[in-house]
Enzyme design. Structure first.
Site, mmCIF file in Angstrom:
data_model
loop_
_atom_site.group_PDB
_atom_site.id
_atom_site.type_symbol
_atom_site.label_atom_id
_atom_site.label_comp_id
_atom_site.label_asym_id
_atom_site.label_seq_id
_atom_site.Cartn_x
_atom_site.Cartn_y
_atom_site.Cartn_z
ATOM 1 N N HIS A 1 -28.679 83.586 85.010
ATOM 2 C CA HIS A 1 -29.022 83.700 83.589
ATOM 3 C C HIS A 1 -27.909 84.401 82.828
ATOM 4 O O HIS A 1 -27.553 84.019 81.717
ATOM 5 C CB HIS A 1 -30.327 84.489 83.406
ATOM 6 C CG HIS A 1 -31.471 83.932 84.190
ATOM 7 N ND1 HIS A 1 -32.375 84.694 84.873
ATOM 8 C CD2 HIS A 1 -31.829 82.645 84.431
ATOM 9 C CE1 HIS A 1 -33.252 83.923 85.492
ATOM 10 N NE2 HIS A 1 -32.937 82.683 85.244
ATOM 11 N N ASP B 1 -34.247 83.417 76.113
ATOM 12 C CA ASP B 1 -34.303 82.368 77.131
ATOM 13 C C ASP B 1 -35.748 81.967 77.397
ATOM 14 O O ASP B 1 -36.670 82.488 76.755
ATOM 15 C CB ASP B 1 -33.538 82.785 78.395
ATOM 16 C CG ASP B 1 -34.111 84.026 79.047
ATOM 17 O OD1 ASP B 1 -35.306 84.335 78.793
ATOM 18 O OD2 ASP B 1 -33.390 84.686 79.818
ATOM 19 N N ASN C 1 -25.330 76.432 87.165
ATOM 20 C CA ASN C 1 -23.984 76.988 86.933
ATOM 21 C C ASN C 1 -23.016 76.471 87.991
ATOM 22 O O ASN C 1 -21.903 76.049 87.674
ATOM 23 C CB ASN C 1 -24.005 78.520 87.008
ATOM 24 C CG ASN C 1 -24.790 79.131 85.877
ATOM 25 O OD1 ASN C 1 -24.506 78.881 84.711
ATOM 26 N ND2 ASN C 1 -25.807 79.904 86.215
ATOM 27 N N SER C 2 -23.454 76.504 89.238
ATOM 28 C CA SER C 2 -22.576 76.046 90.322
ATOM 29 C C SER C 2 -22.267 74.560 90.152
ATOM 30 O O SER C 2 -21.125 74.127 90.368
ATOM 31 C CB SER C 2 -23.238 76.277 91.680
ATOM 32 O OG SER C 2 -23.387 77.656 91.899
ATOM 33 N N ALA D 1 -36.407 76.798 92.334
ATOM 34 C CA ALA D 1 -36.355 76.649 90.870
ATOM 35 C C ALA D 1 -36.261 75.168 90.486
ATOM 36 O O ALA D 1 -37.005 74.351 90.994
ATOM 37 C CB ALA D 1 -35.215 77.485 90.293
ATOM 38 N N GLN E 1 -33.675 73.268 91.151
ATOM 39 C CA GLN E 1 -32.534 72.714 91.902
ATOM 40 C C GLN E 1 -32.808 71.339 92.502
ATOM 41 O O GLN E 1 -31.882 70.556 92.703
ATOM 42 C CB GLN E 1 -32.098 73.703 92.989
ATOM 43 C CG GLN E 1 -31.487 74.968 92.411
ATOM 44 C CD GLN E 1 -31.625 76.163 93.328
ATOM 45 O OE1 GLN E 1 -31.937 76.028 94.500
ATOM 46 N NE2 GLN E 1 -31.410 77.364 92.787
HETATM 47 N N1 UDP Z 1 -21.340 83.124 92.148
HETATM 48 C C1 UDP Z 1 -20.094 83.628 92.461
HETATM 49 N N2 UDP Z 1 -19.881 84.052 93.741
HETATM 50 C C2 UDP Z 1 -20.804 83.988 94.710
HETATM 51 C C3 UDP Z 1 -22.073 83.457 94.387
HETATM 52 C C4 UDP Z 1 -22.300 83.025 93.108
HETATM 53 O O1 UDP Z 1 -19.192 83.700 91.618
HETATM 54 O O2 UDP Z 1 -20.513 84.388 95.843
HETATM 55 C C5 UDP Z 1 -21.601 82.685 90.768
HETATM 56 C C6 UDP Z 1 -21.421 81.203 90.627
HETATM 57 O O3 UDP Z 1 -20.070 80.905 90.326
HETATM 58 C C7 UDP Z 1 -22.386 80.868 89.495
HETATM 59 C C8 UDP Z 1 -23.482 81.897 89.642
HETATM 60 O O4 UDP Z 1 -22.971 82.945 90.445
HETATM 61 O O5 UDP Z 1 -21.755 81.031 88.250
HETATM 62 C C9 UDP Z 1 -24.734 81.345 90.297
HETATM 63 O O6 UDP Z 1 -25.442 80.592 89.369
HETATM 64 P P1 UDP Z 1 -26.214 79.279 89.767
HETATM 65 O O7 UDP Z 1 -26.908 78.784 88.541
HETATM 66 O O8 UDP Z 1 -25.318 78.313 90.407
HETATM 67 O O9 UDP Z 1 -27.257 79.697 90.858
HETATM 68 P P2 UDP Z 1 -28.249 80.922 91.079
HETATM 69 O O10 UDP Z 1 -27.482 81.897 91.878
HETATM 70 O O11 UDP Z 1 -28.674 81.426 89.741
HETATM 71 O O12 UDP Z 1 -29.342 80.298 91.865
#
Ligand code: UDP
Length: 479
Positions: A17, A116, A375-376, A394, A396
């Site tokens: 977020h 949000d 984000n990924s 979620a 995904q």
């Molecule tokens: N991220 C990172 N390093 C890590 C793990 C995650 O930089 O070791 C960042 C990744 O680049 C992304 C965010 O954390 O921007 C994770 O967001 P995402 O929506 O992909 O998944 P969530 O972790 O919220 O399930």
């Protein structure tokens, strides 16, 4: 009253977020000359979130006010889901947020409010102030379409959603298969479902929905959201596709977040172009011990180079969400015997946090095995990297379906990994397909096209560039 527009953005805990909110704030400052105040509630146990907030505060792009996490121990049980915890937390933080805003000198108060999906109850503060109010859903238009339509499903669908034989049909959009539904829809009697439906209804009281996607990526769904003859009849509020908003690569050698790992980049620099698959399941994603064993064997059998962010197996991904992998036990002890020695020359195993965007943008990276958090997924697309999608929770599962079936930039296992352990042979095939095999060529080509499309959306006059200009600056409000 200052003539400069001022956005107050309220952000729920969780890296997924926080990251897109920080990027939205930067764009409002740089493209719209807004001043921005982010109100963040960092996850109690996440060091990474606090570090990101500190890093974002220097140089000073915008103000960040950290609201203390409210004590919700009396409101939720130990088995509450992530979504319920977040919904309750954001409800309980509302008085503190309201006081913080109303406590501002009137000339400094926000002219626009952005919240949000977990905090749609705070939209009423926008009404109190007489300012425009938006909901930022940092996800796909397809997820927004489902969210907008949930109150209709709630009235019309009988029985459990997951037991439906037919997919759930949203006007003008790709239908959603029951097994792909978002976590809150899995059990209609659970608190998280009730909270979700309420948020979906509140969402429609906003002045618009900001989405982390772009016109060319999801044209059909975005059109449906706007079309009065289709989903627009229900959505009623304008939608603004303003993506992709992703973290930029840190400048070389930057230690601003204290997270950059020199050894890892030195190793990557020595690998051939597009030869390394990056394996990471998000900020808190974990798999079972049995699945971890198959992953290790699958990687080894694929004979591809890899960087694997390993986390100790956890019983629940929910438990991992608030800790962002801050667990202390050594995940390497869970790997198959001899794995590290046998793969020493081709693989790198790391644990805990790595700078993902910097890795994905490195020329040696040729594939990303991801839990497909949005984000990924965007970070992969914007770097032209094909994916193995491995949805955990979620929204995904919907992302995974979109990335494989609609966008054609990913491969997935035959059965969802949450339903059955995916074996080493299937993993080997998937890795080889996105990295080297001939039948993965189309996927590798398509993701490079989408990389260009993403860049175009944010170029001058591009669709997202234009969409962000249409967000009201709210300067006309009556004080
Ligand atoms: N991220 C990172 N390093 C890590 C793990 C995650 O930089 O070791 C960042 C990744 O680049 C992304 C965010 O954390 O921007 C994770 O967001 P995402 O929506 O992909 O998944 P969530 O972790 O919220 O399930």
């Amino acid at each position: 009253m200052s003539s400069q527009p001022h956005a107050a953005i309220l952000c729920s805990p969780g890296l997924g977020h926080l990251i897109p909110v920080l990027e939205l704030a930067k764009r409002l400052v740089t493209h719209r000359n807004f001043t921005v105040t982010i109100f963040a509630i960092p996850s109690p146990a996440s060091k990474t979130e606090s570090e990101l907030l500190k890093a974002a505060a220097t140089p000073k792009f915008f103000d960040i006010i950290e609201l203390p996490p409210p004590d919700i121990s009396g409101c939720v049980g130990p088995d509450a889901t992530v979504a319920t915890v977040l919904a309750v937390m954001m409800r309980e933080v509302r008085p503190a947020f309201r006081s913080a805003i109303l406590g501002m000198e009137s000339s400094l108060r926000p002219t626009v409010l952005i919240v949000d999906l977990f905090s749609t109850e705070t939209l009423s503060i926008g009404d109190e102030l007489g300012i425009p109010k938006y909901v930022y859903i940092a996800s796909t238009a397809w997820f927004v379409a489902l969210t907008v339509y949930v109150p209709v499903f709630d009235k019309e669908v009988e029985g459990k959603y997951v037991d439906q034989i037919e997919p759930l049909r949203i006007p003008g959009c790709k239908p959603v298969q029951p097994e792909d539904l978002v976590d809150p829809m899995l059990d209609r009697t659970d608190q998280q479902y009730l909270d979700y439906v309420r948020s979906c209804t509140n969402l429609l009281k906003s002045d618009g929905i900001l989405m982390n996607t772009w016109e060319d990526l999801e044209r059909k769904t975005i059109d449906a959201l706007r079309d009065e003859g289709l989903l627009g009849r229900v959505a009623k509020v304008p939608v603004y596709p303003i993506g992709p908003l992703t973290r930029p690569v840190q400048s070389a050698g930057s230690t601003s977040t204290g997270l950059r790992e020199e050894g890892l980049f030195n190793w990557l620099d020595k690998q051939p172009c597009e030869s390394v698959i990056f394996v990471s399941l998000g900020s808190g994603g974990t798999v079972s011990f049995e699945q971890m064993t198959e992953m290790a064997w699958g990687l080894e059998l694929s004979k591809q180079r890899f960087i694997w962010v390993v986390r100790s197996p956890a019983k629940s991904t929910d438990a991992a969400f608030f800790t962002s992998g801050n667990r202390e036990d050594d995940p390497l002890t869970y790997l198959p015997k001899g794995f590290l020695t046998r793969t020493h020359d081709v693989g790198l195993v790391v644990h805990l946090w790595v700078p993902q965007v910097d890795i994905l943008s490195h020329p040696s990276i040729g594939g990303f095995w991801s839990h497909c958090g949005w984000n990924s997924s965007l970070e992969s697309i914007t770097n032209g990297v094909p994916m193995i999608v491995w949805p955990l929770h979620a929204e995904q599962r919907m992302n995974a379906t979109m990335l494989t079936e609609e966008l054609d930039v990913a491969v997935r296992s035959k059965v969802l990994p949450s339903k059955k352990v995916v074996d080493r042979e299937e993993i080997k095939e998937m890795v080889r397909k996105i990295m080297v095999d001939k039948d993965g060529e189309a996927i590798r080509g398509r993701v490079k096209e989408l990389k260009l499309s993403a860049a175009k959306a944010w170029s001058v006059g591009g669709s997202s560039y234009n969409a962000i200009s249409q967000i009201s600056s709210g300067n006309q409000r009556k004080c």
